[in-house]
Design an enzyme around this catalytic site. Structure first.
Site, PDB file in Angstrom:
ATOM      1  N   HIS A 101       0.850  -1.200   0.000  1.00 52.05           N
ATOM      2  CA  HIS A 101       0.000   0.000   0.000  1.00 52.05           C
ATOM      3  C   HIS A 101       0.878   1.240   0.000  1.00 52.05           C
ATOM      4  O   HIS A 101       1.993   1.228   0.516  1.00 52.05           O
ATOM      5  CB  HIS A 101      -0.932   0.011   1.214  1.00 52.05           C
ATOM      6  N   HIS A 103       0.820   5.240   1.151  1.00 56.85           N
ATOM      7  CA  HIS A 103       0.162   6.277   1.940  1.00 56.85           C
ATOM      8  C   HIS A 103       0.174   7.580   1.143  1.00 56.85           C
ATOM      9  O   HIS A 103       1.231   7.993   0.646  1.00 56.85           O
ATOM     10  CB  HIS A 103       0.929   6.547   3.241  1.00 56.85           C
TER      11      HIS A 103
HETATM   12  P1  5GP Z   1       1.947   0.568   7.430  1.00 55.44           P
HETATM   13  O1  5GP Z   1       2.465   0.906   8.789  1.00 55.44           O
HETATM   14  O2  5GP Z   1       1.835  -0.925   7.212  1.00 55.44           O
HETATM   15  O3  5GP Z   1       2.660   1.272   6.322  1.00 55.44           O
HETATM   16  O4  5GP Z   1       0.481   1.182   7.393  1.00 55.44           O
HETATM   17  C1  5GP Z   1      -0.677   0.482   7.638  1.00 55.44           C
HETATM   18  C2  5GP Z   1      -1.801   1.497   7.734  1.00 55.44           C
HETATM   19  O5  5GP Z   1      -3.019   0.804   7.628  1.00 55.44           O
HETATM   20  C3  5GP Z   1      -1.830   2.262   9.054  1.00 55.44           C
HETATM   21  O6  5GP Z   1      -1.741   3.653   8.782  1.00 55.44           O
HETATM   22  C4  5GP Z   1      -3.178   1.868   9.671  1.00 55.44           C
HETATM   23  O7  5GP Z   1      -3.800   2.935  10.313  1.00 55.44           O
HETATM   24  C5  5GP Z   1      -3.965   1.387   8.467  1.00 55.44           C
HETATM   25  N1  5GP Z   1      -4.943   0.340   8.769  1.00 55.44           N
HETATM   26  C6  5GP Z   1      -4.712  -0.800   9.487  1.00 55.44           C
HETATM   27  N2  5GP Z   1      -5.832  -1.543   9.538  1.00 55.44           N
HETATM   28  C7  5GP Z   1      -6.773  -0.869   8.822  1.00 55.44           C
HETATM   29  C8  5GP Z   1      -8.148  -1.140   8.522  1.00 55.44           C
HETATM   30  O8  5GP Z   1      -8.740  -2.154   8.913  1.00 55.44           O
HETATM   31  N3  5GP Z   1      -8.803  -0.223   7.767  1.00 55.44           N
HETATM   32  C9  5GP Z   1      -8.191   0.910   7.296  1.00 55.44           C
HETATM   33  N4  5GP Z   1      -8.921   1.759   6.566  1.00 55.44           N
HETATM   34  N5  5GP Z   1      -6.904   1.200   7.583  1.00 55.44           N
HETATM   35  C10 5GP Z   1      -6.202   0.323   8.328  1.00 55.44           C
END
Ligand code: 5GP
Ligand code: ZN
Length: 138
Positions: A101, A103
């Site tokens: 993903h 951001h």
């Molecule tokens: P990472 O730290 O893996 O780059 O980011 C994961 C992101 O996914 C975090 O910003 C977190 O808030 C978001 N996230 C985790 N679980 C969910 C979910 O169930 N729904 C949504 N919309 N965002 C999520």
């Protein structure tokens, strides 16, 4: 490849709800459940790839095209004055959801959000070594 325990696979296939802002055959974009700023959006592949390094380039292109469009919308519609676009690869980089993903984080004047990159200085010899190591793989 499907991963039935993956939260973003579940969002992509509609098993878990999200505030979806965009969808096509390969990509979905939805609001981050814990936004770093107002409008923080995640651009996600529909297929499960663990992170950016394992995503085929053709799909990677699509993800970043969508990220650009979302950033433009955040500026045009939310009044963002800047945007951070970033993707975490691996736990050491802060990745918590192991489904690729990107951001797209809108920024606002004086929003107080800090994405810190504390400056370091390396010796010229080390910079040269690093340059050669990376170049070898390209
Ligand atoms: P990472 O730290 O893996 O780059 O980011 C994961 C992101 O996914 C975090 O910003 C977190 O808030 C978001 N996230 C985790 N679980 C969910 C979910 O169930 N729904 C949504 N919309 N965002 C999520
Ligand atoms: Zn997944």
């Amino acid at each position: 490849m499907k991963d039935t325990s993956c939260i973003f696979c579940k969002i992509a296939n509609g098993t878990i709800p999200s505030y979806k802002v965009y969808e096509d055959n390969d990509v979905i974009a939805f609001l981050d459940v814990n936004p770093a700023s107002r409008g923080h959006t995640l651009v996600v592949t529909k297929e499960h790839f663990s992170n950016m390094t394992t995503c085929p380039k053709s799909i990677l292109d699509k993800v970043f095209e969508v990220a650009q469009t979302i950033a433009q919308a955040q500026i045009a519609q939310l009044g963002a004055t800047g945007v951070n676009v970033l993707t975490n690869v691996g736990e050491s980089a802060g990745q918590t959801v192991h489904h690729f993903h990107v951001h797209v984080i809108p920024r606002y004047d004086n929003d107080g959000l800090k994405l810190a990159f504390p400056p370091k200085q390396l010796a010229d010899s080390e910079m040269t070594d690093i340059k050669s190591s990376i170049e070898k793989a390209l």
